[in-house]
Each structure stands twice: as C-alpha cells, then as structure tokens.
Write a protein that holds these residues in place. Structure first.
Motif, short mmCIF file in Angstrom:
data_model
loop_
_atom_site.label_atom_id
_atom_site.label_comp_id
_atom_site.label_asym_id
_atom_site.label_seq_id
_atom_site.Cartn_x
_atom_site.Cartn_y
_atom_site.Cartn_z
N LEU A 152 0.89 -1.31 -0.15
CA LEU A 152 0.19 -0.02 -0.07
C LEU A 152 0.95 1.40 0.09
O LEU A 152 0.51 2.21 -0.62
CB LEU A 152 -0.93 0.02 1.27
CG LEU A 152 -1.96 1.13 1.22
CD1 LEU A 152 -2.88 1.19 0.07
CD2 LEU A 152 -3.09 0.99 2.36
N ILE A 157 1.78 2.12 -3.25
CA ILE A 157 0.69 2.79 -3.99
C ILE A 157 0.49 4.33 -3.61
O ILE A 157 0.41 5.22 -4.55
CB ILE A 157 -0.67 2.16 -3.60
CG1 ILE A 157 -0.77 0.49 -4.18
CG2 ILE A 157 -2.04 2.68 -4.20
CD1 ILE A 157 -1.87 -0.08 -3.92
N LEU A 158 0.99 4.62 -2.45
CA LEU A 158 0.55 5.75 -1.83
C LEU A 158 1.86 6.70 -2.03
O LEU A 158 1.96 7.63 -1.60
CB LEU A 158 0.27 5.88 -0.18
CG LEU A 158 -1.10 5.13 -0.21
CD1 LEU A 158 -1.41 5.01 1.35
CD2 LEU A 158 -2.38 5.73 -0.78
N TYR A 202 3.03 1.90 4.02
CA TYR A 202 1.59 2.42 4.73
C TYR A 202 1.74 2.00 6.07
O TYR A 202 1.62 0.72 6.35
CB TYR A 202 0.56 2.13 3.92
CG TYR A 202 -0.71 2.28 4.59
CD1 TYR A 202 -1.22 3.61 4.57
CD2 TYR A 202 -1.51 1.26 5.27
CE1 TYR A 202 -2.62 3.96 5.31
CE2 TYR A 202 -2.65 1.85 5.96
CZ TYR A 202 -3.13 3.14 5.89
OH TYR A 202 -4.28 3.22 6.50
N THR A 214 0.04 1.79 9.69
CA THR A 214 -1.15 1.95 10.42
C THR A 214 -1.20 0.94 11.47
O THR A 214 0.04 0.31 11.83
CB THR A 214 -2.24 1.40 9.43
OG1 THR A 214 -3.48 1.65 10.19
CG2 THR A 214 -2.45 -0.14 9.08
#
Lengths: 766, 339
Positions: free
Chosen positions: A93, A96-97, A102, A104
C-alpha cells in the motif's frame, strides 16, 4: 485487678484477629505472586501468539490491499490489554501511496483505549520505540517476499490491572473472609468456650464469707466444658466437705486443746516449746510459776533454762537433750535440778519430743516440766532409809560375826565340859545331874547350831563368803542330801521320796557345798514342818531359760497366805508351833535365799494351808552362759566396790528370769539402774580419794554406760518389752563386766592402805 | 451498501434495444472517465466518482446520475472504475487525492475497503459521499442508500395482494435470502415478514445464498417447494438468479400454483411482470441515488448542513402498477432519461 492480668476475651480476640489476618495476608501474598507469574507468562505467550497470528493473517489482506481488514484484526488483538500498540507497515500500500510503507495500527491512549496509530505523532513513535517488550515480525507474501512487518508492543498493563485487581479484590475478599472468620470464630469460641468459662468464673467469684463459691456451676457446653464444670463442682463440694471436716476438726482440736489445757493445768506441769532453729523457747506460765516466777518474768531463750540447771545436772541434762536431738532416744527425759527464784532447788522431770524436718534436723521440741521434788526427796529418804538399814544390817552382821566367834569359844567349852561330865566314868552323874547335863548339852548344841548359822549368815551377808564354782552333778548332790536327811526323817516317821534320779543328770555350774547346803536346809524344813507319817518329795526339772529347778515338797500344815512375805525374813519361824519352834533358828531360809541369789539363782515357794508346801530353787546349768555368778574372778580388791558389783550381779541375775511379772520387772529395772548410778558415783568417789589417774576417762565410760542404760530404761518404760530388759542385762554383762575386768581392776593398786579414806568418802557421799 | 451479490449484474434488460443502448452508453462514459486530465488552476471544481465496476449496469446507471447532476451543478466529474480490484480502487483513491479532487463519491468494492478510502481521503482533507454500498467505518459527508426494509415491506404487500386475488388463504411463503449477516439482508427480511404478518401469511423456510449461482437458487427453490406442500410463493431477495427459481417451479409442476417475487429488477422484468411470470419486484433507483450523492457533496462543499444518511424509496412494482411506474423505472431505475 492486677495490672499483669489480662482479659481472656482480649487475648482470644487478639489471637483470632492476628491469626486470621496472618492467614489472609499470606493468602493475598500468594495470590499476588501467583497472579503475577501467571499474567507475565500469559502476556508473553499471548504476545507471541498474537504476533504469529498477525504475521500469518495480515499477509493475505496485505496482498489483497484490504488494509481495513488487517486493521480490524489489529483492533481485535488490541482487546488484550497488555498490548500497548500494534503497528503494521504495508509496503504494497505504501508503494501505491508513494511512500516506503503505509503505516497503520492501534495504540493506547491515556485512558488505555485503542486509537489509530499516527506515525506523525511523536508520542506514538516514542511508545513503539521504547516499549517494555517489543516484537517485530516480517510479513511475507505468498511468494515469500517481505511485503510488510508487524510490531507488537507489550506493556504490563494487564499485569498491573491484574495485580491491582488481586490487591483490591483479594484484599476485599480477604477482609470480608477475615471479618467473617473472626466473627465466626469469636462467636463460636464465645458460645462454646468463653461464655461457659465466664459463667464458671462468675460463679466462682460469688463466694461466701469463707471464700467458697455459694452455688454450683451450671453450664452446658461441649464435653470438655461439662467435664470442667463437673470438676469444678466436685472441687467446690470437696472444699465444702473439707471445710466442714476442718470445722469439725477445729472443734475437736479446740476441745482437745481445752482438755489439754485443763490437763496441763491440772497436772501443774510446765509446758515448754523450743525452736532449735531460732533458739527461742516458749515457757508457759505454769513453767515459770513452777520455779517461782510470775508470767513474763522469764525471757524466751534457751539460756533461761540452761542457766537455771544445777551445775551437777547440767551436763547430763544437755547430753539427754543432744541424745534425743541426735535420734538416740525416742523421747527426751531427764531429771535435773533447777534453781528457783528464791534460790532453792527443785527437782524437775523434763520430758519432751522433737519434730524433725526431712533432713533430720530438729525444728521444734515440745515438752513438760514436772515438779518431782517431793518424789525425789521421798526416794532419797527411802534410799537413806535403805542405806541406813543396810548399814544397820551390815553392822548387825559384823556384830553377829564378831559375837558368834566370841560366843562359840565359850560355848564349845561348855559343850566340851558338859560332855566330859556326862561321859566321865570316874564321876558318874546322878540321874538328876545327867538330866541337867543333857539339857545343857542339848541347849548348847542348839545354841552352837544357832551361832554357826548366824556366823554363816553373817559371812554371806557381808559378802565375805567365797564361791567355788565347779560343774556339779545335780542328781548326785540331791541323792546325797536326801541320804543325809534320811535319819532325821526316819526319826519323825517321815518318808523322803527322791524323784530326781532318773536319766542323765543335769550339770550345774555352781558351788557344790552351797548347793548341798541349800538343799539340806529345805529338806530340814520340810521334815521339821511335816507331821508324823508325812512325805517329803524331792524333784528337779530343767527350765527353758537354762536353769535347773529343784523342788522340795512336804505334806505339812502349809503356810498361811498372810505369812508368805515373811517366809524368807530372818528369824521368822512360821506357825508358832511350840512343838517345832525349838528345832529351828529362823535363819535357814534367809541363808538359803542369800546363797541361791549369790549363785545367780532364785528361790520361792508355793503353799496351801493344811496341805503342805513346795519350796523350789533354780540354779544355772553349766550350759547357761548368760547367768553371771559373782566369784573371786570378779573381785577387784576394794570391798566397797566389790559389794556394789556383787549387788549389780545379783540384780542382773534376777532380771534374767523371764517369768517375773511386769510390775516386779519394773521395780527390778529401777532398782538395777539406781544401783548402777549409785555405784558409779561411789566408784568415782573412791577413785577420787585414791587419786586414780584415769578418773576422767573412767567417768566418761560411766557416763556413756549411764546414757545407754537410761535410754534403755526409757524404752522399757515406754514399751515394757522384755527384750529391753534383755538388752539392759546384755549391756551390763558385756560392757559393764568388761569394764570391771578391764578398768575397775586397776583401782585396787591405788586403794591399798586407804580403806579409811574410802569409807569416809563413801559416808560423805551418802 | 450493496444491492445483491458480491459481483451481481445489477441490471439486465430483456429487451435487446435497451441492451444496445446501455452498452453504447457504458463505453461512451467509461472512456470519458479514463481519459480525464488533471484540472487546470482555473478549471471547474472536480469531483471523482470511485466506483467498484462500471461494467455493472447498476453502477453505470448510478454513474450517469452522478454525472448528470454534477454537470448540472457545474462540476467536472470523473469516474474511476476499479474493475472490482481493491488495489486499483486504492490507486484511484491515491490518484484522486494526488490530483486534489474537490470531493469524492464512492461506491466501493466493499464496505471494508471503503474504510481505507475514507481514511486516506480524510488524511488528505477530501470530503467523501458514499453511494449505495456503505462502509465499515471512517468519516464521510453523507451516505445515500435504498430503504431496503420499506421496499421489502412494499413488495410483501404486493405478494399478499396477489395471493389474495387468487383466493389463497392458507398458503405459505418460502424465502431465498442474501446473507442475513448483511444489514440490507436483515432489513429486507424484516420488512417482508412484517407484510406477511399483517396479511396472515406464514413462512415456510429460509435459505441463505452463498454462491449466488443459478444452481444454488434452483436447489433452494426446489427444496422449499418439496418441503412445504402448501407453499404458494417464493421470494427472492436478489433478482439476477430469478430463472433458477422459475425453473424449479416448473420442474416441480407448480407453475401457476407458486408465485415468484424478487427484490431488485432486471430489464426483462418489464415483460415478465405484466405477463404474470413474476407477480412483483422491489426496484432500487440507482440514477436517483447518483444525483442525490452529488447533491450532498455539493451542499457540503458549499458549507451547508448535509443529512448524514439518506434512504431512498424502493419501487414496489406489480402487474397492477408497472404501467403507471414505467417512466420512473426508466429514469431512476434504468437511467434512460438523460439530464
């Protein structure tokens, strides 16, 4: 209440509270530690399990870009309160970002609620970086490529919470349980133990004026309490009974005391009570009054007594005390003189008995003083009378002996010349003259016989007659005597039966001549006092005590009972029969008695008026080693002492006959001891005037003998056991005779040429 | 909130003309969306419609509603179809954020993925309105959906009325349901059963779809028919596998004896309902939902208060009212009326 006492309730409560609290504290502590260990272990295991689970489950979601799904997993795992934070880095992710990963996850806020992890929040980063326990695991794709990572931060929250819960919950529980236990225990103890015990205690405190509980204990409870109650009641009852008995005893004691006081007052005895430990002595009023003092006039020390004792009696009195205190005598008893207030002396019979402690030490001596002055004076009077009688008898004997010699010479001349007149063939007498001469001869022979017997008696009484001891065939002497008496009997038509000649003849250790004289005397009397045609029987019998009893029985008129005590008296001719009076001198039985007693024997008779008499005498057999016969071997050469010794021997022999009654024995013992004491004083007086060098040691021997004799005398008076008499006799036979043979015999060497001084000293002593 | 299975074909029209029109429209608008360029500094505010899959007619109709209303309001709007791929949906989300969209209308691939979209949008400060498929969490401006419970209640009343017309007083109803763990599934069952209770019709059993396949629907229908001799109706909570149910009725020899009602609609229902093959269908209005979503986002951007949840009515269509409702059906259900 005493400060040192404490309440049973307080103690029980304290013990219960402390015990329960201690148990609960231990329980809480153990629970705390157990819980801590378990939570730590659970946390560790949970963290490992969670990490492994997340590592496995997140991969799929991460590959399918389902970020929310794995965030839900994280949130679910955050249900476990020990996880401070769970953070996931998602590289897929992130790509992608447009970032590396990512990031979390979830993290705890201050209220320990899970909130979203913010990578831009410094606090969040700090928690993840510095948490207590942090575990990171990579997340791999299905192809094995790392597509992220998961981090679990552990904080001991549940441990804290659990321990807090333990402390709080267990504390509350423990407090509740403790309170319940305390109340239960206390209530139980109160109902089962304390209440009954308190009731027992209350009952026991409600006492009557004598301190005894008024009522019995009535409690119900467990067996032990009931048993205690029963025991207490039994004790109370026992105390009541004891008190009742005590009161009865007290009443009896009071009566006894009154009786005793009356008796003491009536006896006029003085009571004394000496405490040897303190030295104090209680002297009763009567004790003090006895020697002329008013009550309280005399102190309470031993010296009040000892200082008043006559100097001559002091040693003996003190020795008697010591002998009793040393256990040598059963009772303390001594006669001594005491000085009265007015300077006079009183004879006191002191008697007492000591109490001893467990170690045998005397702790109390109690006794009486009896004023025996009159008795002693009476005895002294009697002794003086006896002494005077003895002196008179002695003088008489001496006189008779002297006079007998003086009489016999002219008497022999009268008889001789009378015989010449009668048988002178050159000058025959007329019938009238012959009759007169025969009267002269008969009177002279009677007179000569009388003189000879008097002379013999005098020698015996003067103890100048030597004894020649030998073994004597008794039957032979009896037969001989019977034969010699036969003519006289025949002349009177009297038959003599000798019944003592069968079997082996007993052997006597005696003086043959005197034995025969005794027998002839009795035979002569039996013939004289018999009637024509009568019988005289001679028999003998060996007695158990080692004596031979010879009996001479006649069939004469007998002796009246009122004359029994005159039989052995000098010049007593019984019956006043003028027909036979002229044939006796009245001396024979006296001589017989003296001879028998000199030979350690005794003589007596039985008689029935009108039927005849039996005279008997006993002499010791040769086998009898206990009998002591005064012989020349015992003579020390000082007449006065020898006479004393002879007297003691006679008394000893008298006392050796066991068939004498108690009263006679009592007198005999008294006589023997008086004689012994008197002899010791006389002997010491002799030794003193003779300047005998061993006087003191000799006196010590006398004192020792005296003490031993007195101790035996005391025992005799208390028990009247003939064995005591034997002991006295044995004591004299062994110690005293040994003393005579060993010590007294030394005196003679110092007594030569001092008969006058000795006589004077003895007179002065008397 | 979804209206049927995971990847259901929301709308299928029986009539070929309608299909042709639909395909042309789909190609036309899909190409437009893909080719959208970043806005110029002075360009109109730009909205992005993140959609699960524009190839699905229901979403396509909804996109048309979005597009029509956005255009009316002066927005530039772009539809980004994820082709039902979560990764692509996230990429589109990142793209929308990166290109500074004024707002996002999202019909997510699923409610879980929506959470991540909302989270990313929130972090970027982009407001989001959700249309039809809901979210498991996160912040959004408004959520526009169909009133499933009321729709099911209405269609239940239609069925009760049809059974009454036929004089069936004692018959029971079997249900072939979407998963009941879903909120829309629960709502539909609750609304339908309320209508049954009011009509005095008893249930004859419920089967929950798992694979959403024809065979599964056929089997469930047959089981219900065979297990309940007095069965008089089947209610299908989805619409796309209605043929399985019809075949089961036919194969069990119950044609004409067992009625069939559905939730949602297929284009051929416009023929089947008047023919009596179906006695009714509850039809959602995707075109209207798209328009309402844009209205909500617009109101938010203008600073107005927005109703956080908007439930739109479901049309209960029966042979008795299909004639009357046909214009509404064409516009709001089939999206055939262009702005």
């Amino acid at each position: 209440m005493n400060d040192k006492t404490y309440s049973l309730y307080a103690v029980i409560v304290a013990v219960i509270v402390l015990s329960v609290c201690a148990v609960m504290a231990v329980h809480v502590s153990v629970s705390y530690v157990t819980m801590k260990n378990r939570v730590v272990e659970d946390t560790r295991a949970r963290a490992e399990s969670t990490l492994a689970s997340l590592q496995k489950n997140i991969a799929g979601f991460m590959e399918s870009f389902a970020a929310n799904e794995y965030e839900k997993l994280i949130l679910t795992e955050m249900d476990f309160p020990d996880f401070h934070a769970i953070v996931v880095e998602d590289y897929n992710l992130g790509s992608i970002l447009g970032m590396n990963a990512y990031v979390t996850g979830k993290i705890r806020d201050d209220a320990w609620r899970p909130i979203d992890y913010d990578r831009d929040n410094p606090n969040h980063r700090h928690v993840v970086k510095d948490c207590v326990q942090k575990s990171i695991q990579p997340i791999l794709s299905s192809s094995g490529q790392q597509i992220g990572s998961v981090t679990v931060c552990v904080f001991g929250h549940s441990l804290q919470m659990a321990l807090r819960d333990v402390v709080v919950t267990q504390g509350i529980n423990a407090a509740a349980i403790a309170l319940l236990l305390i109340m239960t225990l206390f209530y139980t103890l109160h109902r089962i133990v304390l209440k009954p015990v308190s009731k027992i205690a209350r009952t026991l405190t409600m006492v009557d004026p004598d301190g005894i509980p008024r009522a019995s204990v009535t409690v119900r409870g467990p067996r032990e309490i009931s048993s205690l109650s029963s025991s207490v009641n039994a004790m109370i009852e026992a105390i009541r009974n004891s008190r009742r008995e005590l009161m009865e005893q007290h009443e009896k004691l009071r009566e006894e005391r009154n009786r005793f006081q009356l008796a003491v007052q009536g006896s006029q005895d003085g009571l004394w009570d000496w405490n040897p430990v303190t030295g104090e002595v209680f002297f009763s009023d009567q004790w003090q009054a006895m020697i002329g003092y008013a009550p309280g006039e005399i102190g309470n020390t031993f010296a009040e007594w000892s200082n008043r004792i006559h100097p001559d009696d002091l040693t003996r009195a003190v020795e008697a005390v010591n002998a009793h205190l040393n256990g040598e005598t059963e009772l303390y008893e001594v006669r001594h003189r005491m000085a009265c207030k007015n300077g006079a002396w009183k004879w006191i019979l002191a008697r007492g008995k000591a109490l001893f402690d467990d170690q045998g030490k005397p702790i109390r001596v109690v006794g009486f003083h009896t004023d025996v002055t009159r008795e002693v004076e009476h005895q002294e009077e009697l002794s003086e009378a006896r002494r005077q009688a003895e002196q008179a008898s002695q003088a008489k004997s001496e006189f008779l002996a002297s006079m007998s010699h003086e009489l016999r010479t002219p008497l022999n001349a009268i008889l001789g010349f009378s015989q010449l007149l009668k048988y002178d063939p050159k000058n025959p007498l007329t019938p009238a003259q012959l009759d007169h001469v025969e009267s002269i001869i008969m009177g002279g022979e009677h007179l000569l016989e009388l003189v000879n017997e008097i002379l013999d008696l005098a020698r015996i009484e003067a103890k100048q007659e030597p004894m020649s001891l030998e073994d004597v065939d008794a039957y032979a002497v009896i037969a001989e005597s019977v034969a010699l008496s036969a003519p006289l009997a025949k002349s009177k038509n009297i038959t003599i039966e000798d019944r003592g000649g069968e079997g082996s003849s007993p052997v006597l250790r005696t003086d043959r001549k005197r034995f025969k004289q005794i027998l002839l005397n009795l035979l002569s009397n039996a013939i004289k006092y018999n009637h024509a045609g009568g019988t005289v029987t001679v028999s003998s019998e060996e007695m158990d005590q080692g004596y031979l009893r010879v009996r001479v029985s006649d069939t004469g008129r007998g002796i009246a009972p009122q004359d029994f005590n005159k039989v052995f008296h000098l010049f007593q001719r019984l019956g006043e029969d003028p027909a036979i009076a002229h044939e006796g001198t009245g001396i024979g039985l006296t001589v017989t008695k003296l001879l028998v007693e000199r030979m350690a024997g005794r003589v007596d008779f039985e008689s029935e008026l009108g039927k005849g008499s039996t005279f008997w005498f006993e002499l010791p057999l040769a086998s009898n080693h206990e009998a002591v016969i005064w012989a020349d071997t015992l003579r020390i050469g000082v007449d006065a002492i020898d006479k004393d010794h002879q007297g003691i021997v006679v008394l000893m022999n008298k006392a050796s006959h066991r068939d004498i009654d108690e009263t006679d024995m009592d007198g005999l013992v008294r006589q023997l001891l008086d004689h012994a004491r008197q002899h010791f004083r006389r002997e010491e007086a002799v030794m003193r005037v003779c300047h005998f060098p061993d006087l003191e040691s000799h006196r010590a021997i006398h004192q020792d003998l005296t003490r031993q004799i007195e101790a035996l005398e005391t025992q005799w008076r208390q028990t009247h056991d003939l064995a005591i008499v034997n002991d006295i006799r044995e004591l004299l036979r062994t110690l005293w005779i040994g003393h005579v043979m060993r010590d007294d015999v030394k005196i003679s060497a110092y007594a030569e040429g001092k008969s006058h001084e000795i006589l004077k000293a003895l007179k002065g002593l008397a | 909130m979804e209206s049927g299975g995971p990847l259901p074909a929301k709308v299928s029209f029986a009539m070929n003309a309608w299909k042709a029109l639909f395909v042309i429209s789909l190609v036309l608008f899909g190409a437009t969306a893909v080719q959208a360029a970043p806005p110029a500094p002075d360009a109109k505010p730009r909205l992005v419609y993140l959609v699960s899959d524009l190839r699905i007619p229901f979403w396509n109709v909804m996109w048309r509603g979005v597009n029509a209303r956005a255009t009316e309001l002066g927005y530039e709007v772009t539809a980004l179809s994820a082709e039902n791929h979560a990764k692509q949906e996230l990429e589109h989300t990142a793209k929308a954020i990166r290109e500074r969209a004024a707002g996002i209308i999202v019909s997510p691939t699923n409610s879980s993925a929506c959470v991540t979209i909302l989270k990313l949008a929130k972090n970027a400060g982009v407001p989001v309105v959700i249309s039809d498929i809901g979210t498991d969490g996160g912040d959004y401006v408004s959520y526009v959906s169909s009133d499933n419970e009321d729709g099911a209640y209405q269609i239940g009343k239609v069925l009760a009325e049809q059974m009454k017309k036929r004089g069936w007083r004692d018959g029971r109803v079997g249900i072939i349901a979407i998963p009941q763990k879903r909120a829309n599934g629960k709502a539909r069952t609750a609304g339908f059963m309320r209508a049954m209770d009011e009509a005095g019709i008893k249930g004859a059993g419920l089967r929950q779809q798992v694979t959403f396949s024809y065979q599964e629907t056929y089997d469930f229908a047959k089981q219900l028919i065979e297990s309940a001799p007095d069965l008089r109706a089947l209610w299908l909570q989805g619409s796309d596998r209605y043929q399985g149910a019809l075949d089961a009725i036919r194969d069990t020899g119950k044609t004409g004896e067992i009625l069939l009602v559905t939730f949602d609609a297929e284009p051929e229902f416009l023929d089947l309902i008047p023919a009596g093959t179906l006695v009714g269908a509850g039809m959602q209005q995707p075109f209207l939902m798209g328009r309402k979503a844009v209205d909500a986002l617009d109101a938010h951007l203008r600073g107005e208060t927005v109703t956080r949840e908007q439930k739109l009515p479901v049309l209960a269509v029966s042979p008795d009212n299909i004639e009357k409702e046909l214009p509404t059906i064409k516009r709001n259900v089939l999206g055939l009326a262009t702005p």
